[in-house]
Design a protein around this motif. Structure first.
Motif, mmCIF file in Angstrom:
data_model
loop_
_atom_site.group_PDB
_atom_site.id
_atom_site.type_symbol
_atom_site.label_atom_id
_atom_site.label_comp_id
_atom_site.label_asym_id
_atom_site.label_seq_id
_atom_site.Cartn_x
_atom_site.Cartn_y
_atom_site.Cartn_z
ATOM 1 N N ILE A 51 0.091 -6.846 -3.560
ATOM 2 C CA ILE A 51 0.320 -7.823 -2.501
ATOM 3 C C ILE A 51 0.158 -9.255 -3.005
ATOM 4 C CG2 ILE A 51 -0.297 -6.247 -0.638
ATOM 5 C CD1 ILE A 51 -3.069 -7.601 -0.563
ATOM 6 N N LYS A 52 -0.397 -9.402 -4.205
ATOM 7 C CA LYS A 52 -0.511 -10.722 -4.837
ATOM 8 C C LYS A 52 -0.497 -10.484 -6.340
ATOM 9 C CE LYS A 52 -2.008 -14.644 -6.534
ATOM 10 N NZ LYS A 52 -2.076 -14.845 -8.021
ATOM 11 N N THR A 53 0.594 -10.842 -6.980
ATOM 12 C CA THR A 53 0.824 -10.492 -8.379
ATOM 13 C C THR A 53 0.590 -11.677 -9.306
ATOM 14 O OG1 THR A 53 2.481 -8.869 -7.691
ATOM 15 C CG2 THR A 53 2.532 -9.569 -10.003
ATOM 16 N N ASP A 82 4.645 -9.123 7.230
ATOM 17 C CA ASP A 82 5.743 -8.218 7.603
ATOM 18 C C ASP A 82 6.282 -7.444 6.394
ATOM 19 O OD1 ASP A 82 6.877 -10.470 6.426
ATOM 20 O OD2 ASP A 82 8.566 -10.586 7.815
ATOM 21 N N GLU A 83 6.224 -8.042 5.203
ATOM 22 C CA GLU A 83 6.651 -7.331 4.007
ATOM 23 C C GLU A 83 5.708 -6.182 3.671
ATOM 24 O OE1 GLU A 83 8.603 -10.087 0.796
ATOM 25 O OE2 GLU A 83 6.880 -11.163 1.635
ATOM 26 N N VAL A 84 4.432 -6.427 3.853
ATOM 27 C CA VAL A 84 3.438 -5.388 3.589
ATOM 28 C C VAL A 84 3.609 -4.234 4.576
ATOM 29 C CG1 VAL A 84 0.966 -4.865 3.537
ATOM 30 C CG2 VAL A 84 1.803 -7.032 2.601
ATOM 31 N N VAL A 85 3.798 -4.544 5.829
ATOM 32 C CA VAL A 85 3.970 -3.503 6.846
ATOM 33 C C VAL A 85 5.234 -2.692 6.573
ATOM 34 C CG1 VAL A 85 4.383 -3.082 9.296
ATOM 35 C CG2 VAL A 85 2.656 -4.756 8.587
ATOM 36 N N SER A 86 6.290 -3.362 6.169
ATOM 37 C CA SER A 86 7.532 -2.657 5.847
ATOM 38 C C SER A 86 7.323 -1.673 4.700
ATOM 39 C CB SER A 86 8.624 -3.668 5.479
ATOM 40 O OG SER A 86 9.820 -3.001 5.098
ATOM 41 N N ALA A 87 6.598 -2.116 3.672
ATOM 42 C CA ALA A 87 6.318 -1.237 2.533
ATOM 43 C C ALA A 87 5.444 -0.069 2.960
ATOM 44 C CB ALA A 87 5.647 -2.031 1.421
ATOM 45 N N ASP A 97 -0.245 9.186 2.783
ATOM 46 C CA ASP A 97 -1.075 8.956 3.958
ATOM 47 C C ASP A 97 -2.219 7.987 3.676
ATOM 48 O OD1 ASP A 97 -2.772 10.585 2.510
ATOM 49 O OD2 ASP A 97 -3.164 11.986 4.147
ATOM 50 N N ARG A 98 -2.251 7.461 2.450
ATOM 51 C CA ARG A 98 -3.162 6.367 2.126
ATOM 52 C C ARG A 98 -2.345 5.249 1.492
ATOM 53 N NH1 ARG A 98 -8.357 7.351 -1.601
ATOM 54 N NH2 ARG A 98 -8.743 8.816 0.113
ATOM 55 N N PHE A 99 -2.537 4.022 1.974
ATOM 56 C CA PHE A 99 -1.788 2.874 1.478
ATOM 57 C C PHE A 99 -2.764 1.885 0.875
ATOM 58 C CE2 PHE A 99 0.700 -1.113 1.970
ATOM 59 C CZ PHE A 99 1.860 -0.713 1.295
ATOM 60 N N CYS A 100 -2.570 1.611 -0.416
ATOM 61 C CA CYS A 100 -3.489 0.768 -1.172
ATOM 62 C C CYS A 100 -2.847 -0.585 -1.466
ATOM 63 C CB CYS A 100 -3.869 1.457 -2.480
ATOM 64 S SG CYS A 100 -4.469 3.148 -2.250
ATOM 65 N N MET A 101 -3.580 -1.648 -1.236
ATOM 66 C CA MET A 101 -3.079 -3.009 -1.425
ATOM 67 C C MET A 101 -3.899 -3.712 -2.492
ATOM 68 S SD MET A 101 -2.652 -3.742 2.680
ATOM 69 C CE MET A 101 -3.955 -2.567 3.116
ATOM 70 N N GLY A 102 -3.215 -4.183 -3.549
ATOM 71 C CA GLY A 102 -3.902 -4.793 -4.668
ATOM 72 C C GLY A 102 -3.558 -6.259 -4.838
ATOM 73 N N ALA A 103 -4.575 -7.103 -4.942
ATOM 74 C CA ALA A 103 -4.374 -8.536 -5.152
ATOM 75 C C ALA A 103 -5.008 -8.944 -6.480
ATOM 76 C CB ALA A 103 -4.992 -9.352 -4.010
ATOM 77 N N ALA A 104 -4.250 -9.639 -7.310
ATOM 78 C CA ALA A 104 -4.726 -10.048 -8.638
ATOM 79 C C ALA A 104 -5.604 -11.282 -8.528
ATOM 80 C CB ALA A 104 -3.528 -10.316 -9.557
ATOM 81 N N TRP A 105 -6.830 -11.047 -8.116
ATOM 82 C CA TRP A 105 -7.819 -12.110 -7.972
ATOM 83 C C TRP A 105 -9.095 -11.735 -8.714
ATOM 84 C CZ3 TRP A 105 -6.886 -11.794 -2.052
ATOM 85 C CH2 TRP A 105 -5.856 -12.661 -1.675
ATOM 86 N N ARG A 106 -9.813 -12.746 -9.206
ATOM 87 C CA ARG A 106 -11.146 -12.505 -9.752
ATOM 88 C C ARG A 106 -12.098 -12.140 -8.625
ATOM 89 N NH1 ARG A 106 -15.254 -13.422 -13.286
ATOM 90 N NH2 ARG A 106 -17.095 -14.505 -12.509
ATOM 91 N N ASN A 107 -11.935 -12.828 -7.499
ATOM 92 C CA ASN A 107 -12.753 -12.554 -6.321
ATOM 93 C C ASN A 107 -11.983 -12.971 -5.076
ATOM 94 O OD1 ASN A 107 -13.645 -15.275 -7.671
ATOM 95 N ND2 ASN A 107 -14.068 -15.532 -5.481
ATOM 96 N N LEU A 108 -12.289 -12.336 -3.977
ATOM 97 C CA LEU A 108 -11.656 -12.665 -2.704
ATOM 98 C C LEU A 108 -12.253 -13.960 -2.173
ATOM 99 C CD1 LEU A 108 -9.866 -11.975 -0.268
ATOM 100 C CD2 LEU A 108 -11.732 -10.514 0.573
ATOM 101 N N LYS A 115 -6.101 -13.146 6.198
ATOM 102 C CA LYS A 115 -4.803 -12.535 5.891
ATOM 103 C C LYS A 115 -4.974 -11.084 5.434
ATOM 104 C CE LYS A 115 -2.720 -16.955 4.545
ATOM 105 N NZ LYS A 115 -2.108 -17.747 3.429
ATOM 106 N N ILE A 116 -5.988 -10.836 4.628
ATOM 107 C CA ILE A 116 -6.235 -9.469 4.165
ATOM 108 C C ILE A 116 -6.663 -8.589 5.338
ATOM 109 C CG2 ILE A 116 -7.577 -8.017 2.607
ATOM 110 C CD1 ILE A 116 -5.554 -9.831 1.211
ATOM 111 N N LYS A 117 -7.503 -9.131 6.210
ATOM 112 C CA LYS A 117 -7.912 -8.384 7.397
ATOM 113 C C LYS A 117 -6.701 -8.030 8.260
ATOM 114 C CE LYS A 117 -11.391 -9.615 9.856
ATOM 115 N NZ LYS A 117 -12.313 -10.463 10.672
ATOM 116 N N ALA A 118 -5.784 -8.975 8.418
ATOM 117 C CA ALA A 118 -4.586 -8.718 9.228
ATOM 118 C C ALA A 118 -3.746 -7.608 8.615
ATOM 119 C CB ALA A 118 -3.766 -10.003 9.370
ATOM 120 N N MET A 119 -3.662 -7.582 7.285
ATOM 121 C CA MET A 119 -2.908 -6.515 6.614
ATOM 122 C C MET A 119 -3.559 -5.155 6.850
ATOM 123 S SD MET A 119 -1.948 -8.310 2.966
ATOM 124 C CE MET A 119 -0.973 -9.820 2.897
ATOM 125 N N VAL A 120 -4.879 -5.123 6.726
ATOM 126 C CA VAL A 120 -5.599 -3.865 6.951
ATOM 127 C C VAL A 120 -5.348 -3.367 8.371
ATOM 128 C CG1 VAL A 120 -7.892 -2.826 7.154
ATOM 129 C CG2 VAL A 120 -7.363 -4.341 5.216
#
Length: 333
Positions: A51-53, A82-87, A97-108, A115-120
């Motif tokens: 979700i963040k590359t 909306d892109e995340v929900v579509s995926a 049945d499990r959807f994993c979202m990965g963001a390339a960050w050192r820390n949140l 935004k991450i909460k909204a995706m969840v």
């Protein structure tokens, strides 16, 4: 007789004895544990989305997304909701049945937390189990993600404590364990495993499993990854690990973590059908599906279906997979 329930007092010597046992003996034990705790012939499917590359401040020697290395990967902004929900919807249609979202960050960062909460919340609303990996967390962030409905947080230990500094220098082993503790305290399930084939020794692979075994309770998911060498990274020219070694590690994990999902994760694209089958026979009961895993290729739906058909396995929901199947006994004619 293998242990059928979780233990938290495993010693390195005990894990070494398992790891170095004749392969038929090791796999016999792992299958006994699997059969006692999980449904036969069932494989759970998860799907992973970046979700963040790129542009990560960490210097993990295996990662194409590190800003420290020239891998040709362009840093991108956080994906739109909306892109995340579509995926996620597409993943569900493909059987995940499990959807994993990965963001390339050192820390949140707190500014990105809403935004991450909204995706969840949105992915949960689609009827999928949720998982996030976004680097290190503070306690209040872990609690906020739990409140949003997050099921799992992924934060791999990567390798043994002793070999860790050969892979990463921008954060410590204790940093990783601290984030894991924050998630556990917030009531979030854990997805914690490692990567094999980074130049580590077998002793380091055993050390990784031993470190994981000390987590109490054990991680609910234990992903075992085979390094996908990326040109431009320090580990890009690592010698490949054998599939038999992968199978050994998976079998040991199945025995040491009897109640955990053991996921055959990155690296399947480079494995033959037979190699993947061996790893599943060793005790893996979950795979990542889809064409991509963050920034690397994955076999895709067609090849996965062919593999499962050849094995006589079928994908199933997490509830079905976690329910031991009825055991059949051959009767005398």
């Amino acid at each position: 007789m293998p242990e059928l329930s979780p233990r938290h007092d495993w010693t390195r010597d005990e894990i070494t004895a398992l790891y170095e046992a004749p392969l038929d003996v090791l796999m016999s034990q792992s299958l006994a544990v699997k059969s006692a705790n999980w449904a036969d012939g069932k494989v759970q499917k998860s799907q992973l989305l970046s979700i963040k590359t790129g542009g990560c401040a960490e210097d993990c020697g295996y990662c194409s997304q590190s800003a420290h290395f020239d891998t040709g990967l362009k840093a991108e902004k956080l994906m739109a909701l909306d892109e995340v929900v579509s995926a996620a919807r597409q993943a569900k249609e493909s059987g995940a049945d499990r959807f994993c979202m990965g963001a390339a960050w050192r820390n949140l960062k707190d500014r990105d937390l809403p935004k991450i909460k909204a995706m969840v919340e949105a992915v949960k609303a689609e009827g999928l189990e949720t998982c996030v990996t976004a680097g290190m967390l503070e306690p209040h962030q872990a609690h906020a993600l739990k409140e949003a409905g997050l099921d799992y947080y992924n934060h791999n230990l990567d390798t043994s404590r002793e070999y860790y500094t050969s892979v990463v220098s921008t954060r410590t082993y204790e940093d990783r364990l601290e984030t894991i503790a924050h998630c556990r305290e917030a009531g979030i399930n854990l997805c914690v495993g490692g990567i094999l084939g980074m130049g580590e020794s077998r002793t380091d692979r055993i050390g990784l499993i031993h470190e994981l075994s000390k987590l109490n309770p054990h991680p609910e998911s234990v992903p075992i990854n085979m390094l996908v060498p990326i040109e431009g990274t320090p580990l890009g020219k690592s010698a490949p690990i054998s599939v038999v070694e992968m199978a050994r590690a998976i079998a040991v994990c199945r025995i040491v973590f009897p109640k955990s999902w053991v996921r055959l994760s990155a690296g399947r694209e480079a494995m033959s059908e037979e190699g993947q089958a061996l790893c599943m026979l060793a005790g893996a009961n979950s795979i990542f599906v889809g064409d991509r895993l963050l920034t690397t290729n994955n076999p895709g739906e067609t090849r996965d279906e062919a593999l499962l058909k050849a094995m006589g396995f079928e994908h199933a929901s997490r509830e079905e997979t976690a329910t031991p199947a009825k055991k059949y006994v051959l009767l005398e004619q």
